[in-house]
Design a protein around this motif. Structure first.
Motif, mmCIF file in Angstrom:
data_model
loop_
_atom_site.group_PDB
_atom_site.id
_atom_site.type_symbol
_atom_site.label_atom_id
_atom_site.label_comp_id
_atom_site.label_asym_id
_atom_site.label_seq_id
_atom_site.Cartn_x
_atom_site.Cartn_y
_atom_site.Cartn_z
ATOM 1 N N GLY A 97 32.650 46.630 30.421
ATOM 2 C CA GLY A 97 32.107 45.395 30.949
ATOM 3 C C GLY A 97 30.888 44.986 30.187
ATOM 4 N N SER A 110 43.111 45.555 33.787
ATOM 5 C CA SER A 110 41.818 45.651 34.084
ATOM 6 C C SER A 110 41.089 44.254 33.182
ATOM 7 C CB SER A 110 41.163 46.805 33.354
ATOM 8 O OG SER A 110 41.564 46.946 31.844
ATOM 9 N N MET A 132 42.799 51.911 31.331
ATOM 10 C CA MET A 132 42.754 50.627 31.252
ATOM 11 C C MET A 132 43.725 50.052 30.658
ATOM 12 S SD MET A 132 38.769 49.530 31.634
ATOM 13 C CE MET A 132 38.297 50.593 30.195
ATOM 14 N N SER A 174 47.257 41.898 38.747
ATOM 15 C CA SER A 174 47.073 43.248 39.486
ATOM 16 C C SER A 174 47.118 44.233 38.703
ATOM 17 C CB SER A 174 47.438 43.234 40.907
ATOM 18 O OG SER A 174 48.985 43.198 40.505
ATOM 19 N N ALA A 189 30.252 44.042 36.387
ATOM 20 C CA ALA A 189 30.602 45.323 37.070
ATOM 21 C C ALA A 189 31.943 44.745 37.943
ATOM 22 C CB ALA A 189 29.535 45.628 38.148
ATOM 23 N N GLN A 190 32.624 43.687 37.525
ATOM 24 C CA GLN A 190 33.608 43.180 38.183
ATOM 25 C C GLN A 190 34.923 44.200 38.194
ATOM 26 O OE1 GLN A 190 33.905 38.255 38.164
ATOM 27 N NE2 GLN A 190 33.780 39.364 36.081
ATOM 28 N N PRO A 191 35.731 44.359 39.018
ATOM 29 C CA PRO A 191 36.920 45.174 38.894
ATOM 30 C C PRO A 191 37.971 44.839 37.941
ATOM 31 C CG PRO A 191 37.110 44.071 40.883
ATOM 32 C CD PRO A 191 35.757 43.850 40.437
ATOM 33 N N ARG A 192 37.852 43.637 37.492
ATOM 34 C CA ARG A 192 38.879 42.886 36.587
ATOM 35 C C ARG A 192 38.148 41.556 35.970
ATOM 36 N NH1 ARG A 192 42.317 41.968 39.940
ATOM 37 N NH2 ARG A 192 43.492 43.845 39.542
ATOM 38 N N GLN A 193 38.292 41.612 34.367
ATOM 39 C CA GLN A 193 37.546 40.895 33.719
ATOM 40 C C GLN A 193 38.539 39.921 33.311
ATOM 41 O OE1 GLN A 193 34.428 41.271 33.712
ATOM 42 N NE2 GLN A 193 34.058 43.535 33.946
#
Length: 314
Positions: free
Chosen positions: A120, A84, A1, A81, A138-142
């Protein structure tokens, strides 16, 4: 990450909050630091020396000078994009930026983080600091904002790679008309190890000078309650509390402060609290580690005189 941290800077220098934010997120992965502004060479040089920073991404344009979310969000959104976690300090810029960026990326932001347990899982205060909420995401990006005062700063010793960013000319609807600043040589409240706070009990702006004088003697930052600020005794940027700055000094000395809930929310991170107050029933007196029940107009001059006799002067 990989983590992207937006650097805080002002008047050509890197904010101390940036080193604390970098330290907070260093466990999440490699850290890239984003510096957006104009004429930021000195800021970039300071940032490159921070340990734990892999790369410094630099974007320069006149439109970045005000650090408005309108100007910053398009640049960060294009970079999102690759990361993380996208992180800013929970200051004025970060609080303005996070919700706007989150809306653009369709992500739920997590704000005012005071502890990080994993990629997370985060702690943040709620109910004016009276409870700590652990958030699992649990979002793919914070998208995160960090209370810098809750973390120790990252030290120097790094040698980060500097990478210029191609940026389009910044176009914004809002225009900065003027900036009004409080001129002071006291330590920054967000990072000061010692803070002396004054309440409305000082009675006047002249009375508040006594608090400032005491702070100068011991090399402390100066804080104030909202009531003292509203009364015109102290400038707005000295306000500590739920609607002001959140501080976490090693020592907080409260002078003539009763301890309204909103003020207590801003000082809960203080490691030690000394209260100087004539009212033994004041809420802050009951909370303090050390209490001096006395008239502040007698106690503070006596303390200043005693310190001077011991060779401690501004």
């Amino acid at each position: 990450m990989t983590v992207l941290v937006l650097a805080d800077h002002d008047l050509g220098t890197l904010s101390p909050a940036t080193a604390r934010v970098v330290a907070a997120v260093s466990s999440l992965g490699d850290v890239d630091l984003l510096v957006l502004g104009e004429g930021v060479d000195q800021i970039v040089a300071e940032a490159a020396r921070l340990s734990g920073v892999a790369r410094i991404l630099v974007g320069q344009d006149q439109g970045f000078v005000t650090q408005s979310a309108e100007a910053l969000v398009p640049v960060i959104a294009r970079l999102a994009s690759d990361y993380s976690h996208i992180v800013a300090s929970a200051g004025a810029v970060g609080r303005d930026l996070a919700p706007r960026l989150a809306a653009k990326l369709d992500i739920q932001p997590i704000t005012d983080i005071i502890a990080i347990h994993g990629p997370g899982r985060f702690d943040r205060p709620i109910y004016a600091g009276n409870a700590i909420q652990t958030v699992a995401s649990a979002q793919p990006r914070q998208i995160l904002t960090i209370r810098a005062s809750a973390f120790s700063p990252m030290g120097d010793g790094g040698n980060a790679m500097i990478m210029p960013l191609p940026t389009d000319p910044v176009r914004t609807v809002a225009k900065m008309i003027a900036a009004h600043r409080t001129q002071a040589d006291t330590p920054d409240l967000a990072t000061a190890r010692i803070v002396v706070g004054g309440g409305v009990s000082v009675g006047s702006a002249e009375g508040f000078k006594l608090v400032e004088q005491f702070a100068a003697v011991i090399g402390a930052g100066v804080g104030a309650t909202r009531a003292a600020v509203d009364a015109g005794y102290a400038p707005n940027d000295w306000q500590v509390g739920q609607t002001g700055k959140i501080i976490a000094p090693d020592l907080y000395i409260a002078v003539g402060i009763s301890g309204a809930l909103q003020h207590l929310a801003g000082i809960q991170g203080a490691k030690k609290i000394i209260a100087i107050n004539s009212d033994p029933e004041a809420p802050l007196v009951k909370l303090a580690d050390i209490v001096l029940i006395a008239d502040l107009f007698e106690a503070i001059p006596s303390l200043i005189e005693e310190l001077a006799q011991r060779g401690i002067k501004p």
